[in-house]
Motif scaffolding. Sequence first.
Motif, PDB file in Angstrom:
ATOM      1  N   VAL A  90       0.825  -1.202   0.000  1.00  0.00           N
ATOM      2  CA  VAL A  90       0.000   0.000   0.000  1.00  0.00           C
ATOM      3  C   VAL A  90       0.862   1.256   0.000  1.00  0.00           C
ATOM      4  O   VAL A  90       0.545   2.239  -0.678  1.00  0.00           O
ATOM      5  CB  VAL A  90      -0.965  -0.008   1.203  1.00  0.00           C
ATOM      6  N   SER A  91       1.959   1.259   0.752  1.00  0.00           N
ATOM      7  CA  SER A  91       2.848   2.425   0.779  1.00  0.00           C
ATOM      8  C   SER A  91       3.474   2.693  -0.577  1.00  0.00           C
ATOM      9  O   SER A  91       3.920   3.811  -0.854  1.00  0.00           O
ATOM     10  CB  SER A  91       3.955   2.224   1.814  1.00  0.00           C
ATOM     11  N   GLN A  92       3.521   1.667  -1.434  1.00  0.00           N
ATOM     12  CA  GLN A  92       4.127   1.826  -2.751  1.00  0.00           C
ATOM     13  C   GLN A  92       3.139   2.316  -3.801  1.00  0.00           C
ATOM     14  O   GLN A  92       3.508   3.117  -4.668  1.00  0.00           O
ATOM     15  CB  GLN A  92       4.732   0.491  -3.213  1.00  0.00           C
ATOM     16  N   HIS A  93       1.899   1.842  -3.750  1.00  0.00           N
ATOM     17  CA  HIS A  93       0.934   2.292  -4.767  1.00  0.00           C
ATOM     18  C   HIS A  93       0.037   3.424  -4.277  1.00  0.00           C
ATOM     19  O   HIS A  93      -0.515   4.177  -5.084  1.00  0.00           O
ATOM     20  CB  HIS A  93       0.095   1.135  -5.298  1.00  0.00           C
ATOM     21  N   GLY A  94      -0.142   3.576  -2.964  1.00  0.00           N
ATOM     22  CA  GLY A  94      -0.856   4.725  -2.415  1.00  0.00           C
ATOM     23  C   GLY A  94      -2.353   4.716  -2.546  1.00  0.00           C
ATOM     24  O   GLY A  94      -3.019   5.671  -2.128  1.00  0.00           O
ATOM     25  N   THR A  95      -2.943   3.659  -3.102  1.00  0.00           N
ATOM     26  CA  THR A  95      -4.392   3.613  -3.278  1.00  0.00           C
ATOM     27  C   THR A  95      -5.057   3.318  -1.941  1.00  0.00           C
ATOM     28  O   THR A  95      -4.793   2.285  -1.324  1.00  0.00           O
ATOM     29  CB  THR A  95      -4.771   2.534  -4.302  1.00  0.00           C
ATOM     30  N   SER A  96      -5.896   4.227  -1.489  1.00  0.00           N
ATOM     31  CA  SER A  96      -6.520   4.091  -0.172  1.00  0.00           C
ATOM     32  C   SER A  96      -7.748   4.987  -0.141  1.00  0.00           C
ATOM     33  O   SER A  96      -8.152   5.566  -1.155  1.00  0.00           O
ATOM     34  CB  SER A  96      -5.541   4.490   0.930  1.00  0.00           C
ATOM     35  N   LEU A  97      -8.323   5.119   1.043  1.00  0.00           N
ATOM     36  CA  LEU A  97      -9.483   6.009   1.186  1.00  0.00           C
ATOM     37  C   LEU A  97      -9.105   7.452   0.872  1.00  0.00           C
ATOM     38  O   LEU A  97      -9.943   8.234   0.406  1.00  0.00           O
ATOM     39  CB  LEU A  97     -10.044   5.909   2.603  1.00  0.00           C
ATOM     40  N   LEU A  98      -7.842   7.819   1.104  1.00  0.00           N
ATOM     41  CA  LEU A  98      -7.396   9.176   0.810  1.00  0.00           C
ATOM     42  C   LEU A  98      -7.179   9.393  -0.679  1.00  0.00           C
ATOM     43  O   LEU A  98      -7.471  10.467  -1.210  1.00  0.00           O
ATOM     44  CB  LEU A  98      -6.089   9.467   1.563  1.00  0.00           C
ATOM     45  N   HIS A  99      -6.651   8.382  -1.363  1.00  0.00           N
ATOM     46  CA  HIS A  99      -6.344   8.478  -2.787  1.00  0.00           C
ATOM     47  C   HIS A  99      -7.083   7.331  -3.491  1.00  0.00           C
ATOM     48  O   HIS A  99      -6.560   6.232  -3.614  1.00  0.00           O
ATOM     49  CB  HIS A  99      -4.835   8.373  -3.012  1.00  0.00           C
ATOM     50  N   GLN A 100      -8.275   7.603  -3.948  1.00  0.00           N
ATOM     51  CA  GLN A 100      -9.186   6.559  -4.402  1.00  0.00           C
ATOM     52  C   GLN A 100      -9.019   6.265  -5.895  1.00  0.00           C
ATOM     53  O   GLN A 100      -9.981   6.305  -6.672  1.00  0.00           O
ATOM     54  CB  GLN A 100     -10.630   6.960  -4.095  1.00  0.00           C
ATOM     55  N   PHE A 101      -7.810   5.922  -6.296  1.00  0.00           N
ATOM     56  CA  PHE A 101      -7.573   5.598  -7.697  1.00  0.00           C
ATOM     57  C   PHE A 101      -6.280   4.820  -7.826  1.00  0.00           C
ATOM     58  O   PHE A 101      -5.284   5.130  -7.154  1.00  0.00           O
ATOM     59  CB  PHE A 101      -7.503   6.866  -8.553  1.00  0.00           C
ATOM     60  N   LEU A 102      -6.286   3.787  -8.667  1.00  0.00           N
ATOM     61  CA  LEU A 102      -5.080   3.020  -8.972  1.00  0.00           C
ATOM     62  C   LEU A 102      -4.348   3.735 -10.096  1.00  0.00           C
ATOM     63  O   LEU A 102      -4.757   3.667 -11.256  1.00  0.00           O
ATOM     64  CB  LEU A 102      -5.451   1.595  -9.373  1.00  0.00           C
TER      65      LEU A 102
END
Length: 461
Positions: A63-75
């Motif tokens: 997750v720390s590498q791709h950053g997709t999360s509730l904060l950043h909702q896009f792959l």
Amino acid sequence: MTNVLLLIMDATRADHLSCYGYARPTSPTLDQLAESGVLYEQCISPSSWTLPTMASIYTGLHVSQHGTSLLHQFLDTHHTTLAEVMQRAGYRTAMFGTGGWVSRTFGFDRGFDCFQTEVRGYDFMRRWFSTTTRVEKGIRYLEQRLTADTQGKMTKRLSRNARRWMNEQRDAPWFATIHFADPHWPYYRHRGFTPIRPGCVTPWVFGLDAHQITTGEITNRDEYLDTLTDYYDGEIAFLDNAIGTLLDQLADDGLLHDTLIIITADHGEHLGEHNLTGHGNSMYEPLVHVPLIMHHPEYAAGGQRVRSLVQTTELFTTLLDLVGRSPDDVPNDLRGRPLWPSHVAEHPLPFTISEDPAPNVRRLARVAPDFDATALSHPLRAIRTEHEKFIWRGDGAHAYYDLAHDPHETTNRITDQPEQAARLHTMLDTWLETITTVGIDILEQHLDEDLIAQLKSLGYL
């Protein structure tokens, strides 16, 4: 070339499958598949809910590498996806699912020739019902009661559409993913699958707000959790049967003789542990320990059980190896291995990582505005070895668990075993220094009314 069928069971914890030692016979299909394939006893998810975990499965990244999360909702598009890898290797690619987080809106369609994630059939109901997904599952139950349909309409449509597509790909190898909604909450009673306790009167649908366990609003806690568990187990058994039907049909079609079957889950589910239900908001074993079974007559056979650590991020490197590619052939900073049993034995994984930079407490705040959810909202990271785990929390309330003696994580030993905790904390910090982390820029996608309704009905908003 070998075909690949990837089946994702949503919200499925490993310890509620009978092939993982569960007392109830919830998974006869998966049990049989494991008896002739490979079962991975300690498979760890990279996060605790769908959006970040599926981004990790599709990129091989943490997750720390791709950053997709509730904060950043896009792959983000600069990450190569698994479907793109397979496509470039000459495969036809398809994804069949029920939408939600794994949809075009959030960037998950890249690399798929066929991407079907909108399960249609009840569109007219959207005029009257905002929780269409729950309505679909409810009608599926009624169909089962009235027509003795043991598979159910939504899951049956997914399987039928995928089977039709696979049969059309006779002139090329294919990579197909099916992301089933079950056993994701809300849970429904399925005739012949849901265990009913003697003397227990239960509703046909167990769609009560499970967050009431966390907020303390439920007084008959033990009885409620017993019923919750019964319904959850019934959902697993229901889906296991549907998977069995699909695999039998594909075998009859002659499509499985050279097909790698992979069955796993995006994450697990809490059933009252640590006063939690559902998923997200923790890094405990019920959420991050997921099933993984692979089956192929050559690559994954023999009824083997792999006891050492693996992660679902390593499915990416496994399929890279299958198609004759290496991690150097993609720009992603891959840290995984091929998961063939002999390779795992020769290259053991010292630890796994699970993360959530922004646990989702939006629905909890909406349905229980007087409940203080602050403690559940802090960023989380967990580093897990085969026998111990350290959980880092953004507010400094870290935890250390001796899994060898406390597999259910009942006692935080960070005070009386500070050296062991500090050692894992250092390992976590060192790992973070070795990867390229992405800066989190806030990106909330614009959601249409249908997607908002679906995410609400699944308990996310």
